[in-house]
Design a protein around this motif. Sequence first.
Motif, PDB file in Angstrom:
ATOM      1  N   HIS A  26       0.832  -1.207   0.000  1.00  0.00           N
ATOM      2  CA  HIS A  26       0.000   0.000   0.000  1.00  0.00           C
ATOM      3  C   HIS A  26       0.866   1.256   0.000  1.00  0.00           C
ATOM      4  O   HIS A  26       0.652   2.170  -0.791  1.00  0.00           O
ATOM      5  CB  HIS A  26      -0.933  -0.002   1.210  1.00  0.00           C
ATOM      6  CG  HIS A  26      -1.645   1.292   1.409  1.00  0.00           C
ATOM      7  ND1 HIS A  26      -2.625   1.730   0.548  1.00  0.00           N
ATOM      8  CD2 HIS A  26      -1.501   2.249   2.357  1.00  0.00           C
ATOM      9  CE1 HIS A  26      -3.068   2.908   0.973  1.00  0.00           C
ATOM     10  NE2 HIS A  26      -2.401   3.237   2.059  1.00  0.00           N
ATOM     11  N   PHE A  27       1.866   1.301   0.881  1.00  0.00           N
ATOM     12  CA  PHE A  27       2.658   2.506   0.982  1.00  0.00           C
ATOM     13  C   PHE A  27       3.659   2.651  -0.157  1.00  0.00           C
ATOM     14  O   PHE A  27       4.022   3.751  -0.511  1.00  0.00           O
ATOM     15  CB  PHE A  27       3.318   2.613   2.351  1.00  0.00           C
ATOM     16  CG  PHE A  27       2.293   2.858   3.403  1.00  0.00           C
ATOM     17  CD1 PHE A  27       1.560   4.015   3.403  1.00  0.00           C
ATOM     18  CD2 PHE A  27       2.006   1.902   4.341  1.00  0.00           C
ATOM     19  CE1 PHE A  27       0.568   4.235   4.329  1.00  0.00           C
ATOM     20  CE2 PHE A  27       1.024   2.106   5.279  1.00  0.00           C
ATOM     21  CZ  PHE A  27       0.300   3.277   5.275  1.00  0.00           C
ATOM     22  N   GLU A  32       4.667   6.163  -4.742  1.00  0.00           N
ATOM     23  CA  GLU A  32       4.781   6.410  -6.175  1.00  0.00           C
ATOM     24  C   GLU A  32       3.789   7.480  -6.608  1.00  0.00           C
ATOM     25  O   GLU A  32       4.001   8.180  -7.578  1.00  0.00           O
ATOM     26  CB  GLU A  32       4.535   5.123  -6.948  1.00  0.00           C
ATOM     27  CG  GLU A  32       5.648   4.121  -6.801  1.00  0.00           C
ATOM     28  CD  GLU A  32       5.352   2.820  -7.523  1.00  0.00           C
ATOM     29  OE1 GLU A  32       4.233   2.645  -8.020  1.00  0.00           O
ATOM     30  OE2 GLU A  32       6.257   1.992  -7.570  1.00  0.00           O
ATOM     31  N   GLU A  33       2.696   7.589  -5.866  1.00  0.00           N
ATOM     32  CA  GLU A  33       1.662   8.558  -6.186  1.00  0.00           C
ATOM     33  C   GLU A  33       2.088   9.938  -5.708  1.00  0.00           C
ATOM     34  O   GLU A  33       2.587  10.098  -4.601  1.00  0.00           O
ATOM     35  CB  GLU A  33       0.367   8.141  -5.484  1.00  0.00           C
ATOM     36  CG  GLU A  33      -0.774   9.071  -5.685  1.00  0.00           C
ATOM     37  CD  GLU A  33      -1.997   8.639  -4.896  1.00  0.00           C
ATOM     38  OE1 GLU A  33      -2.991   9.345  -5.005  1.00  0.00           O
ATOM     39  OE2 GLU A  33      -1.936   7.637  -4.175  1.00  0.00           O
ATOM     40  N   THR A  34       1.906  10.937  -6.547  1.00  0.00           N
ATOM     41  CA  THR A  34       2.186  12.301  -6.133  1.00  0.00           C
ATOM     42  C   THR A  34       0.890  13.090  -6.218  1.00  0.00           C
ATOM     43  O   THR A  34      -0.008  12.769  -6.994  1.00  0.00           O
ATOM     44  CB  THR A  34       3.270  12.960  -7.013  1.00  0.00           C
ATOM     45  OG1 THR A  34       2.847  12.957  -8.368  1.00  0.00           O
ATOM     46  CG2 THR A  34       4.590  12.231  -6.876  1.00  0.00           C
ATOM     47  N   ARG A  63       1.005  12.699  12.348  1.00  0.00           N
ATOM     48  CA  ARG A  63       0.848  12.879  10.903  1.00  0.00           C
ATOM     49  C   ARG A  63       2.231  12.960  10.265  1.00  0.00           C
ATOM     50  O   ARG A  63       3.130  13.594  10.800  1.00  0.00           O
ATOM     51  CB  ARG A  63       0.071  14.164  10.605  1.00  0.00           C
ATOM     52  CG  ARG A  63      -1.401  14.025  10.800  1.00  0.00           C
ATOM     53  CD  ARG A  63      -2.197  15.243  10.335  1.00  0.00           C
ATOM     54  NE  ARG A  63      -1.529  16.525  10.374  1.00  0.00           N
ATOM     55  CZ  ARG A  63      -1.417  17.293  11.453  1.00  0.00           C
ATOM     56  NH1 ARG A  63      -1.881  16.896  12.605  1.00  0.00           N
ATOM     57  NH2 ARG A  63      -0.813  18.456  11.379  1.00  0.00           N
ATOM     58  N   HIS A  64       2.356  12.305   9.121  1.00  0.00           N
ATOM     59  CA  HIS A  64       3.619  12.312   8.381  1.00  0.00           C
ATOM     60  C   HIS A  64       3.348  12.745   6.951  1.00  0.00           C
ATOM     61  O   HIS A  64       2.384  12.306   6.339  1.00  0.00           O
ATOM     62  CB  HIS A  64       4.246  10.915   8.346  1.00  0.00           C
ATOM     63  CG  HIS A  64       4.505  10.351   9.694  1.00  0.00           C
ATOM     64  ND1 HIS A  64       5.638  10.636  10.412  1.00  0.00           N
ATOM     65  CD2 HIS A  64       3.768   9.523  10.470  1.00  0.00           C
ATOM     66  CE1 HIS A  64       5.585  10.013  11.572  1.00  0.00           C
ATOM     67  NE2 HIS A  64       4.454   9.329  11.632  1.00  0.00           N
ATOM     68  N   THR A  65       4.212  13.600   6.455  1.00  0.00           N
ATOM     69  CA  THR A  65       4.136  14.015   5.056  1.00  0.00           C
ATOM     70  C   THR A  65       5.483  13.706   4.416  1.00  0.00           C
ATOM     71  O   THR A  65       6.526  14.012   4.986  1.00  0.00           O
ATOM     72  CB  THR A  65       3.846  15.523   4.952  1.00  0.00           C
ATOM     73  OG1 THR A  65       2.609  15.794   5.612  1.00  0.00           O
ATOM     74  CG2 THR A  65       3.734  15.955   3.505  1.00  0.00           C
ATOM     75  N   THR A  66       5.436  13.090   3.256  1.00  0.00           N
ATOM     76  CA  THR A  66       6.663  12.763   2.533  1.00  0.00           C
ATOM     77  C   THR A  66       6.789  13.694   1.341  1.00  0.00           C
ATOM     78  O   THR A  66       5.861  13.826   0.542  1.00  0.00           O
ATOM     79  CB  THR A  66       6.651  11.299   2.058  1.00  0.00           C
ATOM     80  OG1 THR A  66       6.484  10.456   3.197  1.00  0.00           O
ATOM     81  CG2 THR A  66       7.947  10.948   1.340  1.00  0.00           C
ATOM     82  N   ILE A  67       7.937  14.323   1.255  1.00  0.00           N
ATOM     83  CA  ILE A  67       8.238  15.218   0.141  1.00  0.00           C
ATOM     84  C   ILE A  67       9.508  14.701  -0.515  1.00  0.00           C
ATOM     85  O   ILE A  67      10.514  14.489   0.152  1.00  0.00           O
ATOM     86  CB  ILE A  67       8.459  16.665   0.628  1.00  0.00           C
ATOM     87  CG1 ILE A  67       7.210  17.174   1.345  1.00  0.00           C
ATOM     88  CG2 ILE A  67       8.842  17.569  -0.539  1.00  0.00           C
ATOM     89  CD1 ILE A  67       7.402  18.497   2.031  1.00  0.00           C
ATOM     90  N   SER A  68       9.443  14.465  -1.805  1.00  0.00           N
ATOM     91  CA  SER A  68      10.639  14.046  -2.548  1.00  0.00           C
ATOM     92  C   SER A  68      11.239  15.278  -3.209  1.00  0.00           C
ATOM     93  O   SER A  68      10.555  15.992  -3.946  1.00  0.00           O
ATOM     94  CB  SER A  68      10.271  13.032  -3.634  1.00  0.00           C
ATOM     95  OG  SER A  68       9.727  11.884  -3.070  1.00  0.00           O
TER      96      SER A  68
END
Length: 151
Positions: A26-27, A32-34, A63-68
């Motif tokens: 799932h993660f 992969e989804e932006t 809460r977690h936010t992922t930024i590439s």
Amino acid sequence: MAVGDESDPQHRDAGDEETARRLRAHFHSALEETIDESTAASHDQALCAVQRLLAERGIRAHRHTTISLGLYGDHLYPPSRPNRPDSRSWMNLHPPELAVTGPQGGRDVTVTVGSRSGCYLVSIRNGPDLQTVGREHPEKVVDLILAARRS
């Protein structure tokens, strides 16, 4: 420690390994989804509602936010071209998630928001498959989490 880390002896039974496999899948797809900034803000707001309800009941959640971020240099053009920057960058936002920790500090429940449906997606460790809850019912997400903690 990463979700589903098999090196942790606490998470080695078959049920935990299956849950870890499901969460990784799932993660992995979520990473992969932006999403754009307005969608990220909307998802974060929805997760804040659940987090607030959990806090009222004394349940810890983060809460977690992922930024590439990416940087790359363009050395094909000489510095004499002032209109052309020497380096470029890119940034991708990924869907935020809410991690609910258990009494021993491990992740028991992960909540995200579906990018297409806008529903809450609830994944409970050792629980059934991913469960969906309408965005207008954050209290039902809390009920699922409370039920999972009692079992």
